[in-house]
Motif scaffolding. Sequence first.
Motif, short mmCIF file in Angstrom:
data_model
loop_
_atom_site.label_atom_id
_atom_site.label_comp_id
_atom_site.label_asym_id
_atom_site.label_seq_id
_atom_site.Cartn_x
_atom_site.Cartn_y
_atom_site.Cartn_z
N ASN A 266 0.84 -1.20 0.00
CA ASN A 266 0.00 0.00 0.00
C ASN A 266 0.88 1.25 0.00
N GLN A 267 0.25 2.40 0.10
CA GLN A 267 1.03 3.64 0.02
C GLN A 267 1.95 3.82 1.22
N LYS A 268 1.71 3.07 2.29
CA LYS A 268 2.64 3.10 3.44
C LYS A 268 3.86 2.22 3.19
N GLY A 269 3.79 1.38 2.14
CA GLY A 269 4.90 0.47 1.87
C GLY A 269 4.75 -0.87 2.56
N GLU A 270 3.54 -1.17 3.03
CA GLU A 270 3.31 -2.43 3.75
C GLU A 270 2.47 -3.39 2.91
N ARG A 271 2.74 -4.67 3.07
CA ARG A 271 1.81 -5.67 2.50
C ARG A 271 0.50 -5.56 3.28
N PHE A 272 -0.60 -5.99 2.64
CA PHE A 272 -1.89 -5.90 3.32
C PHE A 272 -2.79 -7.09 3.09
N PHE A 273 -2.34 -8.08 2.24
CA PHE A 273 -3.24 -9.20 1.91
C PHE A 273 -2.43 -10.32 1.28
N ASN A 274 -3.02 -11.52 1.22
CA ASN A 274 -2.44 -12.61 0.46
C ASN A 274 -2.62 -12.30 -1.02
N GLU A 275 -1.51 -11.96 -1.69
CA GLU A 275 -1.57 -11.50 -3.08
C GLU A 275 -2.16 -12.55 -4.01
N LEU A 276 -2.09 -13.81 -3.64
CA LEU A 276 -2.59 -14.87 -4.53
C LEU A 276 -3.84 -15.53 -3.97
N ASP A 277 -4.59 -14.76 -3.21
CA ASP A 277 -5.96 -15.18 -2.92
C ASP A 277 -6.74 -15.01 -4.24
N GLU A 322 17.28 1.91 -8.48
CA GLU A 322 18.49 1.07 -8.44
C GLU A 322 18.59 0.33 -7.10
N THR A 323 17.96 0.89 -6.08
CA THR A 323 17.85 0.19 -4.79
C THR A 323 16.39 0.28 -4.36
N LEU A 324 16.04 -0.48 -3.33
CA LEU A 324 14.67 -0.40 -2.83
C LEU A 324 14.37 1.00 -2.32
N ALA A 325 15.36 1.61 -1.67
CA ALA A 325 15.16 2.96 -1.13
C ALA A 325 14.88 3.96 -2.24
N LYS A 326 15.60 3.80 -3.36
CA LYS A 326 15.38 4.69 -4.50
C LYS A 326 14.00 4.46 -5.09
N LEU A 327 13.60 3.20 -5.15
CA LEU A 327 12.26 2.89 -5.67
C LEU A 327 11.20 3.52 -4.78
N ALA A 328 11.43 3.39 -3.47
CA ALA A 328 10.48 3.96 -2.51
C ALA A 328 10.30 5.46 -2.76
N GLU A 330 10.75 7.00 -5.59
CA GLU A 330 10.01 7.15 -6.85
C GLU A 330 8.50 7.11 -6.63
N ILE A 331 8.06 6.21 -5.75
CA ILE A 331 6.62 6.02 -5.59
C ILE A 331 6.11 6.69 -4.30
N ASP A 332 6.98 7.51 -3.70
CA ASP A 332 6.56 8.31 -2.57
C ASP A 332 6.12 7.46 -1.37
N VAL A 333 6.88 6.37 -1.16
CA VAL A 333 6.60 5.47 -0.03
C VAL A 333 7.78 5.60 0.93
N ASP A 334 7.54 5.43 2.22
CA ASP A 334 8.62 5.52 3.19
C ASP A 334 9.65 4.41 2.95
N ALA A 335 10.92 4.80 2.76
CA ALA A 335 11.94 3.84 2.32
C ALA A 335 12.19 2.76 3.37
N GLU A 336 12.28 3.16 4.63
CA GLU A 336 12.56 2.15 5.67
C GLU A 336 11.44 1.13 5.76
N THR A 337 10.22 1.60 5.60
CA THR A 337 9.09 0.67 5.67
C THR A 337 9.13 -0.32 4.51
N LEU A 338 9.41 0.19 3.31
CA LEU A 338 9.44 -0.71 2.16
C LEU A 338 10.57 -1.73 2.31
N GLU A 339 11.72 -1.27 2.77
CA GLU A 339 12.85 -2.19 2.98
C GLU A 339 12.48 -3.26 4.00
#
Length: 444
Positions: A266-277, A322-328, A330-339
């Motif tokens: 989600n926009q917080k950078g957290e998973r929220f569901f079983n992606e393959l439900d 190029e890194t997860l932090a850079k991607l974060a 790009e998409i305006d998500v908190d880098a530490e959370t995404l990592e």
Amino acid sequence: VQDSYDVVVVGSGGAGLAAAISAHDAGASVAVFEKMPVAGGNTNGASAGMNASETIFQEAEGIEDSKEKFFEESLEGGKGTNDQELLRYLTDNAADAIEWLDSLGITLNNLTTTGGMSVPRAHRPEDGSPVGEYLVDGLIENLSERDIPLFLNSEVNGLMQEDGVVTGIDVAVGQTNQMSIQAKSTIITTGGFGASPDMLQEFEPDAADSVTTNHEGATGDGIKMAQEVGADVVDMEHVQVHPTVDQTEGFLITEAVRGEGAILVNQKGERFFNELDTRDAVSEAIQSLDEGYSYLIVDQALRERVPAIDFYESQGLVQKGETLAKLAEEIDVDAETLEATVTAWNEHVQAGEDPDFGRETGMEHQLSEAPYYAIKIAPGVHHTMGGLRINTETAVLDEAGEAIPGLYAAGEVTGGIHGQNRIGGNAVADIIVFGRHAGEEAAK
Ligand code: ADP
């Protein structure tokens, strides 16, 4: 154009093309009429694969599966509301249909997983590219080899009926030449109504405002035509919303992205569901987020397993870091959370267990190879599960459950087989198994 054929096929998606080939090979003279300037319909956009169990290709990979499991999991996905006779016919005959395609030079030997299946059962072309265009190209080549005529820009606008028997079609050949063409059997393979705002509004108003992944010809014509000669319909209110659709143009992001290991954040950078439900459940989870959208997170290795991502990038749908932090960033998500999310996910993959959301499939690979990518998605109208009522012989039934003589149907235009929720990859199985069978029946 002749003024009569043994069999006419209305619509040139996967179901229509398969029907034309099998009717021809059973000895019938056949012609296919397609209203759009290109063949292939929604089948061109089919991405995940063709589901089948106990196939030669599963065996080659050492994947243990069974027709019973395929049946049970599809029924569970459909919430137990599927037409079980149709579903049984599908799950019993899909493996044979995979071999039939192989005999036509269409080889689906690369396996992946979609939501709601316990083992890889979705068959893709060797290089893992989307199944649809490959399938349509291969089927059209088979039509050419057999000299089966395929008339483009030729909209069928009605069925002829005499004494209760369907005797052919009314069609505007090449848009201008309005003709009546006689046929001993007519096969309707016009696809669904996912591009008809009016029909969506009538049957599932909640879906009417969503983007659609459908090609513009998916307007339910065959349903209306058949109703005029007395056909019954089922499950019209069950419209499938696909969870991962680009919201600008309605490009579908293939389920294989998740099947090959992507997570949704989600926009917080957290998973929220079983992606393959199942698709309905994942769609609902995304719609329940405050932001109403989500990001697929992909690494370089995953990207190489799903060549369609190159296409998404060419359409401007893929963001890169190029890194997860850079991607974060790009998409305006908190880098530490995404990592932290990705680190936790990789630990779950290693352990083979997802304590957070209970995901059990698409867990063969960690997300650990830079660069990283994100694709922003939200649900969109994808498939109409309702349609004409048919029996396992593909005869179109009237309200009394009697076959309308001379009239057959297969594919998305029919209803019942998927129940309330279609498993990704079951539509391609449906169009090939029942398209092929419709051709055999119509040629009798
Ligand atoms: P399926 O997956 O069931 O084969 P598709 O959507 O792939 O369905 O293909 C259905 C095809 O039927 C599309 O190419 C569509 O343009 C065509 N079609 C729809 N309505 C008509 C019509 N009235 N006359 C001729 N072709 C039609």
